[in-house]
Structures are given as C-alpha cells and as structure tokens.
Design a protein around this motif. Structure first.
Motif, short mmCIF file in Angstrom:
data_model
loop_
_atom_site.label_atom_id
_atom_site.label_comp_id
_atom_site.label_asym_id
_atom_site.label_seq_id
_atom_site.Cartn_x
_atom_site.Cartn_y
_atom_site.Cartn_z
N ILE A 74 89.09 85.10 28.25
CA ILE A 74 90.29 85.93 28.05
C ILE A 74 90.94 85.67 26.70
O ILE A 74 91.80 86.44 26.26
CB ILE A 74 91.31 85.69 29.18
N HIS A 75 90.54 84.59 26.01
CA HIS A 75 91.12 84.26 24.72
C HIS A 75 90.22 84.84 23.62
O HIS A 75 89.36 84.17 23.06
CB HIS A 75 91.27 82.75 24.57
N THR A 76 90.41 86.14 23.35
CA THR A 76 89.49 86.87 22.48
C THR A 76 89.93 86.92 21.02
O THR A 76 89.15 87.34 20.17
CB THR A 76 89.33 88.31 22.99
N ARG A 77 91.17 86.51 20.72
CA ARG A 77 91.66 86.65 19.36
C ARG A 77 91.73 85.28 18.69
O ARG A 77 92.46 84.40 19.14
CB ARG A 77 93.07 87.27 19.35
N PRO A 78 91.00 85.10 17.60
CA PRO A 78 91.10 83.84 16.86
C PRO A 78 92.48 83.67 16.23
O PRO A 78 93.13 84.65 15.85
CB PRO A 78 90.03 83.96 15.78
#
Length: 492
Positions: A74-78
């Motif tokens: 769910i943590h797709t954004r760097p």
C-alpha cells in the motif's frame, strides 16, 4: 565568479518551499518506478526487511540510527530523504542491498532502494542497545513510544475534512524529509518534513527527545491552496474495539479478553482550566462530537487502564500502549476539539480520530503557524493534579432490570481531594443531560477498592433515534472535586 554557496537549510527556507507549492497547481506525486512492488501481497511486503547492520550512522557510533521502509504494497509513493550536515542538505541514497527482500526478491530489480519511510533508534530502555522509538510511514502518519511502551496510537501532520462533507477526506503526504546528523552525545534529534496535498501544504520541524516520556516539539507552518471545511490540527488516531464502557463487540465474538483498545478515552484541558473525560466507543455508524472553547491547554487520546488483567493479552500488551497528549505552545485562540469514532469489526483498524479545529482559517497564501509538543506517556499520563479523575466508566445493569429506554452507568472517581482520609461524607453528584434524556438516579457511595467514590447513574433516553449527551462531576458544595465525565451515546 565562483558558484553561489548553498544557503544553510532551516525552517524559514522550507516554509518558502511550502508557500511556493501552495501557489502552484497540485501535482500527484509519482508512484514507484517498479509497479511490481505495488502488487505485492501484504505478507510479501511485510517480509521485506531492512538489515540492521546497514543502519545509517551505525558505523559512526552516533547516539541515533536510522533504518528504512521500502516502497511496496500500500506504500506506493517514494519519499525523498536527506541528511543535513553542517546546514547542507545531502540526498540520502540507500542501496537495495541494505534490504532482505525475502519472497519479493524476484520483483526488486533496482540498485538503489525506493524509500517509503524510516524509523529512528536510540538507547531508550538500556545502554548499549538502540530501540526503535519513532516511525514516519504513510501519508503524514507518525508514531512513537517512551521507555517500556509498545506502539499504539498514532499522530498525523494534518487532517483535512475527516468528518466534514464537501470534497471528502484528504490525506496530504510528507513527501520529503531532512534529518540533522546528530553530534556525539546528543540527546535530541531534529528533522524537517515538507507536506503536500491537493488543498494544503506545510513545513514542519520536529525535535525528538526520547525518554520515559518521549517528547516531540513540533513547529508547523501551513498554507491552504483550496477550500477546506475542517482543518484538523495535531490529529491523533487510535483503536477502540471494546472495553468496560462498550463490551458488546467482545461479548458478541466470544473473545476471551475483557478489553481491546489502544486508548480508552479523550482527555481535554480547556483554556479555562476545566478537565473533560470522554470514554471511547465502537459505534455502529460514524459518530462525531466536539467541544467548543475559547482556548486550549491540551488534549489527548489516553490509555488510562494500565492493568494487564484488564486485557489478558500476552502478545499485544495493551496495558503498555502509550497515551498521547498534545500540549499547545502559545495561544491557539478559539476553536474546538473534534472526536470522530466509527465502527471497527476487529482490532486491526484504527477507528478513533481527535484533533483541534481553529475557529478561523487563513486565507490562501497566508500562513497558519503553530507550535505544540506531543508527549508519548506511560503509567503516569497527563491528568488533573488537583482534581479527582475518572478511573473507569462502566455501562450496563446489575440485578435490577432497567425500565424501557433506561441506561445505567457506574463511574469511579479517585485521586486529588477524593484521597483525603477524612472525606467520609459523600460528595454531591452534579449531572446534566441533553433534552433527549432525563436523569432517574444519581447515587454516590464509597468504593473501598479504589479509595475513591462511585457514581451510580441511571438515565432514560426519550428517543432512541437521537443521540444522548451526559455530563457528571462530583462537588463539595461549590467546590469542584473532579474532572467532568462527559458521555455521548449515538443514536440506535
């Protein structure tokens, strides 16, 4: 002429970046360059582990160390992470080899890891071993612990229209961080974060001081770039599944544990010095209440019940979850503390949110500057020093069957002036209710187990489709002896 020297990084410079962001159209942050990471299952993503030997600053022997979370699931954004060295910002690059990818090894495929967040380690509980005590991961979420505590409630940088209508709730993100390299022997760690969202941007400075009570001194400078109905300042998030105040979910599932929650109440100290205690619920539908006031001294989602026997959970250890207190620095002016609660079918979902809503919002381009301290507390959480406090609030009947619409509460008060040994004459209960209820009984008697007083309260709800608001405190004549128990029952 030589190249222009880079200006030293500080909050003022970061504020100008946030101001410039707010003046420009919003652009969605790019996702991971590797879309296969976003497709990972929950278990496969959880299996990606940062290797402690690669912790930032470990080789230098500094008092703080950084470990990182990989992009995936769910943590797709760097997020961009920088180190501040002598006031200069240096982009932080973490090699993929610093992670053990486990089942996800086949989809890694990058020499430099994309970071979703980080955690900070320090010798919190014993010398020679650095414990994890702070995490920044996901949108603007963060959480921390003090010595001897387990993670529980979380905080956020900002909450946007959490309970309001309009454009719906928004989750701005900390898209970049700057972390000061600590000196040898340092007891604090300073970091900065840039917030960006469709309707708000912000510059943040955090000063972390780990200890028995872990403190975070926060400076926030916010800019609105769009219409906001409810701007939630210093939001806190927690989980309340069931307990003595609302045991039905646990009973219905046949759960062996008496209580399951990260926090059991909302505590508020108003600018006038009044202390309020609102027990938490697990309502069937979203339920929002608020407390308007001309000033605020503090509020928090508190875990007051610290007894293992209240939870009987050897793994979760709910009695060791922190209470989180927000202490404003300076005058925040008029506004309200808002509490939103919604249903959770189990203990895996946070279903409680509390935050401060200022009465006045800034115009576009005008900064809203705030300072506050987050206190992550253990066995001695924030509470009134000169007043008795609510130890527990039990809803339910005894042997006597209730009348139609009757509700029964048993509220234990102790501490402060109630501890006086000579106090043998029962104090008087001062009880008020909303128009949808009438008080049937308010009986105060000694509770020898707590060395305090118990209020047996019976009220009758007139319309089950309407909410009920109750307030109860103990007095000795004109003298207020306790904080105010303030209860809100949602409509059926």
């Amino acid at each position: 002429m030589g190249a222009k020297a880079q200006a030293a990084f500080d909050l003022n410079g970061l504020t100008e970046r946030a101001r410039a962001l707010a003046a420009a159209p919003y652009r969605e942050p790019p996702p991971s360059a590797n879309p296969r990471l976003a497709a990972l299952s929950y278990d496969d993503y959880r299996a990606i582990r940062f290797q402690p030997r690669a912790a930032w600053w470990r080789d230098a022997g500094l008092p703080f160390e950084l470990q990182f979370f990989h992009v995936g699931g769910i943590h797709t954004r760097p997020v961009r992470v920088h180190e501040l060295v002598g006031g200069r910002e240096v982009p932080l690059s973490v090699p993929a080899g610093a992670f053990d990818y486990g089942p996800a090894a086949a989809v890694a495929g990058q020499t430099q890891a994309e970071l979703a967040g980080f955690r900070v380690h320090h010798a919190l509980n014993r010398p020679g071993y650095k414990d994890e005590f702070v995490v920044f991961l996901g949108a603007s979420y963060l959480r921390a612990v003090g010595a001897g505590q387990h993670y529980g409630s979380s905080a956020r940088g900002i909450a946007v229209d959490t309970a309001a209508g309009g454009a719906g709730e928004e989750f701005p993100v900390f898209e970049a961080f700057w972390i000061e390299r600590p000196a040898r022997g340092a007891q604090t760690l300073t970091l900065y974060a840039l917030l960006n969202g469709p309707r708000v941007t912000g510059a943040y400075r955090f000063e972390l001081r780990p200890g028995r009570v872990t403190e975070m001194a926060v400076q926030a400078r916010l800019f609105l770039r769009g219409a906001v109905s409810t701007l939630g300042i210093a939001p806190l998030t927690s989980m309340y599944f069931g307990g003595e105040n609302h045991p039905q979910p646990l009973q219905a599932m046949g759960d062996f544990r008496p209580e399951v929650h990260d926090a059991d109440g909302l505590s508020i100290e108003t600018g006038d010095g009044e202390w309020l205690w609102r027990p938490l619920l697990n309502p069937e539908r979203p339920f929002t209440t608020s407390f308007a006031m001309q000033g605020l001294r503090g509020f928090g989602l508190m875990q007051r019940d610290r007894a293992f026997s209240s939870y009987e959970d050897t793994e979760a250890r709910y009695e060791q979850r922190p209470s989180v207190w927000v202490r404003p620095e300076g005058d925040w002016g008029a506004g309200r503390v808002e509490l939103m609660q919604f249903h959770s079918p189990d203990e895996t979902n946070d279903n409680v949110v509390a935050y401060w809503v200022p009465a006045r919002l800034p115009a576009a381009g005008e900064p809203l500057s705030l300072r506050y301290t987050l206190l992550w507390q253990g066995a001695a959480p924030q509470a009134p020093l000169r007043l008795g406090r609510v130890l527990q609030s039990r809803r339910g009947r005894g042997l006597e069957a209730p009348q139609p619409g009757e509700l029964q509460f048993h509220i234990d008060y102790a501490g402060g002036p109630l501890d006086t040994p000579s106090a043998t004459v029962p104090p008087q209960a001062f009880v008020t209710s909303s128009d949808n209820a009438r008080v049937l009984l308010a009986n105060v008697y000694r509770n020898p187990a707590t060395k305090g007083w118990r209020l047996n309260l019976k009220v009758q709800r007139l319309d089950a489709k309407q909410p009920v608001e109750l307030r109860a405190l103990l007095k000795d004549g004109a003298n207020v002896l306790t904080e105010t128990w303030t209860y809100a029952l949602p409509p059926e």
